[in-house]
Structure formats: C-alpha cells, structure tokens
Scaffold this active site. Structure first.
Site, PDB file in Angstrom:
ATOM      1  N   SER A  58       0.818  -1.225   0.000  1.00 16.40           N
ATOM      2  CA  SER A  58       0.000   0.000   0.000  1.00 16.40           C
ATOM      3  C   SER A  58       0.842   1.262   0.000  1.00 16.40           C
ATOM      4  CB  SER A  58      -0.911   0.015   1.227  1.00 16.40           C
ATOM      5  OG  SER A  58      -0.153   0.352   2.383  1.00 16.40           O
ATOM      6  N   HIS A 111       3.801   3.754  -2.257  1.00 12.67           N
ATOM      7  CA  HIS A 111       3.682   4.569  -3.471  1.00 12.67           C
ATOM      8  C   HIS A 111       3.280   3.775  -4.713  1.00 12.67           C
ATOM      9  CE1 HIS A 111       5.383   8.187  -1.631  1.00 12.67           C
ATOM     10  NE2 HIS A 111       6.091   7.336  -0.914  1.00 12.67           N
ATOM     11  N   SER A 166       6.914   7.541   4.200  1.00  8.50           N
ATOM     12  CA  SER A 166       8.224   7.687   4.862  1.00  8.50           C
ATOM     13  C   SER A 166       8.914   8.995   4.468  1.00  8.50           C
ATOM     14  CB  SER A 166       9.126   6.510   4.506  1.00  8.50           C
ATOM     15  OG  SER A 166       8.728   5.370   5.219  1.00  8.50           O
ATOM     16  N   CYS A 167       8.614   9.469   3.256  1.00  7.24           N
ATOM     17  CA  CYS A 167       9.207  10.733   2.790  1.00  7.24           C
ATOM     18  C   CYS A 167       8.828  11.884   3.726  1.00  7.24           C
ATOM     19  CB  CYS A 167       8.735  11.059   1.384  1.00  7.24           C
ATOM     20  SG  CYS A 167       8.731   9.664   0.255  1.00  7.24           S
ATOM     21  N   SER A 172       3.851  -4.512  -5.417  1.00  8.32           N
ATOM     22  CA  SER A 172       4.710  -3.405  -4.996  1.00  8.32           C
ATOM     23  C   SER A 172       5.147  -3.657  -3.547  1.00  8.32           C
ATOM     24  CB  SER A 172       3.975  -2.065  -5.123  1.00  8.32           C
ATOM     25  OG  SER A 172       4.892  -1.000  -4.976  1.00  8.32           O
ATOM     26  N   ARG A 193       5.926   5.503  -8.201  1.00  4.18           N
ATOM     27  CA  ARG A 193       4.633   6.060  -8.635  1.00  4.18           C
ATOM     28  C   ARG A 193       4.471   5.958 -10.154  1.00  4.18           C
ATOM     29  NH1 ARG A 193       1.427   9.600  -5.213  1.00  4.18           N
ATOM     30  NH2 ARG A 193       1.899   8.832  -3.147  1.00  4.18           N
TER      31      ARG A 193
HETATM   32  P1  FAD Z   1       7.478   0.389   0.141  1.00  9.66           P
HETATM   33  O1  FAD Z   1       7.371   1.831   0.503  1.00  9.66           O
HETATM   34  O2  FAD Z   1       8.677  -0.355   0.568  1.00  9.66           O
HETATM   35  O3  FAD Z   1       6.183  -0.331   0.744  1.00  9.66           O
HETATM   36  C1  FAD Z   1       5.852  -1.643   0.475  1.00  9.66           C
HETATM   37  C2  FAD Z   1       4.583  -1.945   1.239  1.00  9.66           C
HETATM   38  O4  FAD Z   1       4.126  -3.241   0.897  1.00  9.66           O
HETATM   39  C3  FAD Z   1       4.794  -1.955   2.745  1.00  9.66           C
HETATM   40  O5  FAD Z   1       3.797  -1.186   3.362  1.00  9.66           O
HETATM   41  C4  FAD Z   1       4.709  -3.448   3.108  1.00  9.66           C
HETATM   42  O6  FAD Z   1       4.216  -3.647   4.408  1.00  9.66           O
HETATM   43  C5  FAD Z   1       3.768  -3.958   2.046  1.00  9.66           C
HETATM   44  N1  FAD Z   1       3.971  -5.381   1.708  1.00  9.66           N
HETATM   45  C6  FAD Z   1       5.149  -5.958   1.329  1.00  9.66           C
HETATM   46  N2  FAD Z   1       4.971  -7.256   1.059  1.00  9.66           N
HETATM   47  C7  FAD Z   1       3.664  -7.522   1.262  1.00  9.66           C
HETATM   48  C8  FAD Z   1       2.868  -8.696   1.138  1.00  9.66           C
HETATM   49  N3  FAD Z   1       3.416  -9.839   0.730  1.00  9.66           N
HETATM   50  N4  FAD Z   1       1.546  -8.627   1.429  1.00  9.66           N
HETATM   51  C9  FAD Z   1       0.997  -7.442   1.816  1.00  9.66           C
HETATM   52  N5  FAD Z   1       1.699  -6.289   1.952  1.00  9.66           N
HETATM   53  C10 FAD Z   1       3.009  -6.332   1.670  1.00  9.66           C
HETATM   54  N6  FAD Z   1      11.484   8.948  -2.107  1.00  9.66           N
HETATM   55  C11 FAD Z   1      11.293  10.100  -2.803  1.00  9.66           C
HETATM   56  O7  FAD Z   1      11.042  10.065  -4.011  1.00  9.66           O
HETATM   57  N7  FAD Z   1      11.373  11.316  -2.156  1.00  9.66           N
HETATM   58  C12 FAD Z   1      11.631  11.437  -0.834  1.00  9.66           C
HETATM   59  O8  FAD Z   1      11.668  12.556  -0.275  1.00  9.66           O
HETATM   60  C13 FAD Z   1      11.853  10.239  -0.093  1.00  9.66           C
HETATM   61  N8  FAD Z   1      12.128  10.298   1.236  1.00  9.66           N
HETATM   62  C14 FAD Z   1      12.272   9.144   1.944  1.00  9.66           C
HETATM   63  C15 FAD Z   1      12.539   9.227   3.310  1.00  9.66           C
HETATM   64  C16 FAD Z   1      12.689   8.075   4.069  1.00  9.66           C
HETATM   65  C17 FAD Z   1      12.983   8.189   5.541  1.00  9.66           C
HETATM   66  C18 FAD Z   1      12.567   6.792   3.440  1.00  9.66           C
HETATM   67  C19 FAD Z   1      12.707   5.532   4.235  1.00  9.66           C
HETATM   68  C20 FAD Z   1      12.313   6.701   2.072  1.00  9.66           C
HETATM   69  C21 FAD Z   1      12.168   7.869   1.311  1.00  9.66           C
HETATM   70  N9  FAD Z   1      11.917   7.814  -0.077  1.00  9.66           N
HETATM   71  C22 FAD Z   1      11.747   8.988  -0.785  1.00  9.66           C
HETATM   72  C23 FAD Z   1      11.846   6.506  -0.779  1.00  9.66           C
HETATM   73  C24 FAD Z   1      10.415   6.003  -0.883  1.00  9.66           C
HETATM   74  O9  FAD Z   1       9.823   5.973   0.388  1.00  9.66           O
HETATM   75  C25 FAD Z   1      10.399   4.618  -1.511  1.00  9.66           C
HETATM   76  O10 FAD Z   1      11.049   4.666  -2.751  1.00  9.66           O
HETATM   77  C26 FAD Z   1       8.953   4.142  -1.724  1.00  9.66           C
HETATM   78  O11 FAD Z   1       8.309   4.046  -0.481  1.00  9.66           O
HETATM   79  C27 FAD Z   1       8.888   2.808  -2.436  1.00  9.66           C
HETATM   80  O12 FAD Z   1       7.563   2.443  -2.562  1.00  9.66           O
HETATM   81  P2  FAD Z   1       7.151   0.923  -2.814  1.00  9.66           P
HETATM   82  O13 FAD Z   1       5.721   0.944  -3.252  1.00  9.66           O
HETATM   83  O14 FAD Z   1       8.141   0.267  -3.685  1.00  9.66           O
HETATM   84  O15 FAD Z   1       7.268   0.142  -1.429  1.00  9.66           O
END
Ligand code: FAD
Length: 451
Positions: free
Chosen positions: A8, A10, A41-42, A110, A304
C-alpha cells in the site's frame, strides 16, 4: 476483471488509482500486511521534527477513502505466496489468523524494500533502529525526547541518514554519522558540494565519520553502548541503520525471476517473467535515462510512475516506462540541494566517460543585498565530452533553486546537449534570478569545449 495489488505504499497506491480511472468496473483487492495504509516515509522527518504533529496524518490514502471509491482494502493481510499457474494468491489475515486463496486476473506487486541490517556482531542489540515506515517513526519520535539517549550514531550518510542526523541534532543529541565512503551524500553530490555540507553538519554538532566501516556493535545489558569501526569507537545510546535496503521479495522465490540482489526482473512494461504478473517500486530496477541501462534507484517518484504504467499494461494498453535519472532533492539545515543523473563521482560506476563544469554564481544580481534574499548558488553540469549530451547536474544554495534540476532531468530524457542548453530560453527577473540562468552559464562553458 479482478486485479490484486500487493503493497500500500507509493507503487501500489498509484496502480490502484490508475485501475480506478481506466477500469471503474474492475474488482480491485488491495493488500497491506501492516496495520496502516499508505504511510509516507518521505514525510517522516517533518513528523520527527514536530512540524507535522500527528503520525497518522503522514499518509496519502485511508481505508475509508479508498473503500468509498469501491476498492476492497485489506490491512493486516499478507499475501504470502502466489500460485501463478492457478492465477491465485494465498492470503494470511494477521488479525484473525485465518487463511484463504484469492484468484486474480492480473496481479500487481509493490512489496518494496526493508532497511538492510548490517551483518556484524551485536546487530541484534536493543536500541538499534531503522528509519522507514510508521512503526519506526513512532519509536524514533520517542527517542528524540528520551533523556536517556544522548549519543546517537547513524550508519550510512545517504539522504535517509542525513535526515536522521538533522532530526537528532535538532533534538539536542550528540550525533555521529558513520559512512564507508570518504564523503557524506557521495552518491548524490560531488565533493564541491559535500565539502560545504560536511562543514555545515559539523557546525550543527554532527560528526561526519567518513571513510570507516562498522566492525561490531558492543552492548551493555543487551542494549547498544558502542559502535566500533575500523578507525574508532563511538559511544551510542541509539543506533540508526540507514545503509541501504533489501528487496522484500523472498516470498516470491520460484514464482517470478529475481536478480542476485533479490530484485524482481521486469521489462519496460513492468511485466515480470510470468504472464499477467507486474511488479513496481523499490523491489525492481528502472530504466536509467543517461545510459539507457537498468539501475536500482529506490525513490517514491519512480515507484509512482511504475505503478501507473503497470496498471495500464495490466488493463491491456501497451505503454513503456519513461526512463528516469534519479532526480532527488534534500534540505540539510540551511542548504537545499538537488541532483539528477550522473555525477563525476558515479560516472565510472556506470561505465561512462563524463566531463563536468562547476559554476559558482549568485542567486540574484550582485546589487541585491543578502538580507533581501541573495545568496551564492553552486551548480555542476555533467555531459558526454564527445557530443555534449547532458548526463547529469547538481545544484545547491541556501535559496531554493532545486527546481532547476527538473529542467536537466528533462534534457537528459530528451537526449539534449549542452549546446541545446547554452542559449535555451530561461526567464530573467531581478527579484527572482540573474540575467543568465545558471544552466545557460554552465552549458555555455561546457559547449566551448565541444567541436
Ligand atoms: P514500500 O514503501 O517499501 O512499501 C511496500 C509496502 O508493501 C509496505 O507497506 C509493506 O508492508 C507492504 N507489503 C510488502 N509485502 C507484502 C505482502 N506480501 N503482502 C501485503 N503487503 C506487503 N522517495 C522520494 O522520491 N522522495 C523522498 O523525499 C523520499 N524520502 C524518503 C525518506 C525516508 C525516511 C525513506 C525511508 C524513504 C524515502 N523515499 C523517498 C523513498 C520512498 O519511500 C520509496 O522509494 C517508496 O516508499 C517505495 O515504494 P514501494 O511501493 O516500492 O514500497
């Protein structure tokens, strides 16, 4: 059609929004294994510094809001395995302990990444934290006001480590940032910029301990007490590990193809090796515009864009991901910087020969006094010496000039050259900038050296 979206954050969020937009009649099941939907987290630094008061507001979707749009939202429900030949996933409900299978027509993954734990002795001691997600946000917030925590050691001087350092310095703690590379933020900025930032960090009471490797964590009564590197020993009441992430994909072993880092292999349509399964976000690589190759750039912006593309392809369109350059920005106390693409320092990692020009200028004409908002601006433009193709840029000032980097990202995407930028039409207004944009100035210098 029944579309299942896993994760859930980005990437998952954007996939859901695209399906809602393009296929309002589709059945969408959206799974999150944690108890909270779409934590951002951003936005964590703003919460930890007290600018944003409520941790539960640091999000971009709620269960109620998404349910009202017709999405079937399942929190605390983990997709633990995929039976691709049967087009079904196995779900565990962590609230009730119940398990079930759910069928899908299209599956969009994701699952993201989790902070990597440094594989050294003592890494299981108490008070070793990470900075990602809502649970850590709550623990870190408590640590900022815990009077028993005085010495904070941060491992990794990337942007997350530097955000953490600023948070704890502002909270009045003694902060040390240990970094393997010889400079802070080395992947984002060359030394002309990081030399200034290292001084800024020191002025704010943060010790940049660069060029050192953590060898072990030492504890007292099960709690962290010291961090030992190959150069020194640092007292620590709290350690924050921000030295990279690990893809959250072990549960997909044998289902979709993964690379040696555990990243899910995807094509430019976000399709995995298995029909009708798509993957996006930090668990995948992206097409890197400066080289045309693949790169792992864990940013929300990428997740995104990928989420949108995955959903459109899942619904039958034929669209490719627009290559990206890893554009990112950060404020470090009074400074604001942004960068994109290749830096002088990272060029060899990408196997690229690059040249750069560095320009120091003023934000506004020299007659505008500092207290009216004038300040130095530093800009570095990186390009291919043979044809002038733009490969990257970095900018920094105490004024917010970061958006210039978006122009460079677009130039990279469109394969523009420094010759194209040299006399490109950028505005002038003494209240806002100088007669020549700093991009023009740097590009003119760079273009002189190209035949
Ligand atoms: P994630 O954010 O890693 O989330 C994955 C989600 O999937 C989690 O909630 C997890 O619980 C869930 N999940 C995983 N496996 C399963 C499963 N099998 N079943 C059900 N649920 C599951 N990026 C920017 O562009 N700008 C910024 O300013 C920025 N600042 C940041 C600051 C911090 C402190 C951090 C930690 C990151 C930052 N980022 C920033 C990076 C950005 O947060 C990540 O690139 C982004 O969150 C990635 O999104 P995602 O959808 O890949 O997965």
């Amino acid at each position: 059609k029944k579309i299942i979206v896993v994760g859930s954050s980005h990437g998952g969020y954007e996939a859901v929004q695209q399906v809602l937009q393009d296929a309002p009649d589709a059945e969408i099941q959206w799974y999150e294994k944690g108890s909270f939907l779409s934590f951002l987290s951003c936005g964590m630094q703003l919460y930890l510094e007290g600018v944003v008061k409520d941790v539960n507001s640091v999000r971009y979707a709620t269960e109620e809001g998404e349910s009202a749009k017709g999405v079937h939202v399942f929190t605390q429900q983990e997709v633990v395995s995929v039976a691709a030949t049967r087009y079904s996933v196995h779900v565990v409900d962590h609230a009730t302990g119940d398990e079930r299978d759910e069928s899908y027509d299209r599956l969009i993954l994701s699952p993201g990444a989790v902070p990597a734990s440094i594989p050294v002795e003592g890494n299981d001691l108490a008070n070793i934290y990470a900075m990602r997600g809502r649970d850590w946000a709550i623990k870190l917030k408590a640590a900022t006001v815990n009077p028993d925590i005085n010495d904070v050691v941060i491992i990794g001087a990337g942007y997350i480590g530097i955000e953490a350092a600023e948070v704890f310095a502002k909270a009045g703690k003694r902060v040390t940032v240990i970094e393997m590379q010889s400079r802070v933020l080395a992947a984002y900025l060359d030394s002309e910029f990081t030399d200034i930032l290292a001084d800024t960090l020191s002025e704010h009471g943060i010790t940049p301990a660069t060029g050192q490797r953590v060898q072990r964590f030492e504890g007292v009564d099960g709690k962290i007490a010291r961090v030992v590197t190959d150069k020194a020993t640092y007292p620590a009441d709290l350690v924050i590990e921000s030295a990279g992430v690990r893809a959250n994909t072990d549960w997909l072993d044998g289902v979709v193809e993964r690379d040696e880092h555990g990243l899910i292999v995807v094509d430019d349509h976000q399709a995995t090796s298995v029909a009708d399964i798509y993957a996006v976000g930090d668990a995948t690589e992206v097409r890197f515009a400066p080289t045309g190759g693949k790169a792992h750039i864990a940013l929300a912006t990428n997740a995104r864009r990928q989420g949108r593309i995955a959903a459109r392809n899942a619904l039958g369109e034929d669209v490719s991901f627009t290559p990206v350059s890893g554009s990112s920005a950060l404020s470090v106390f009074e400074y604001k910087f942004a960068s994109t693409g290749i830096k002088e320092y990272t060029a060899s990692d990408y196997g690229v020969t690059a040249k750069s020009v560095f320009v120091g200028d003023l934000y506004r004409p020299p007659f505008v006094p500092d207290d009216a908002g004038n300040a130095p601006v530093y800009f570095k433009l990186t390009y291919a010496p043979e044809d002038g193709r733009v490969l990257g840029a970095q900018i920094m000032s105490t004024q917010n000039v970061t958006a210039n980097i978006n122009t460079i990202a677009l130039a990279i995407q469109l394969h523009a050259t420094v010759q194209d930028l040299a006399y490109a039409d950028f505005f002038f207004q003494p209240g806002l900038n100088r007669p020549w944009s700093i991009i023009n100035i740097a590009a003119q210098q760079a273009a002189r050296g190209i035949g």
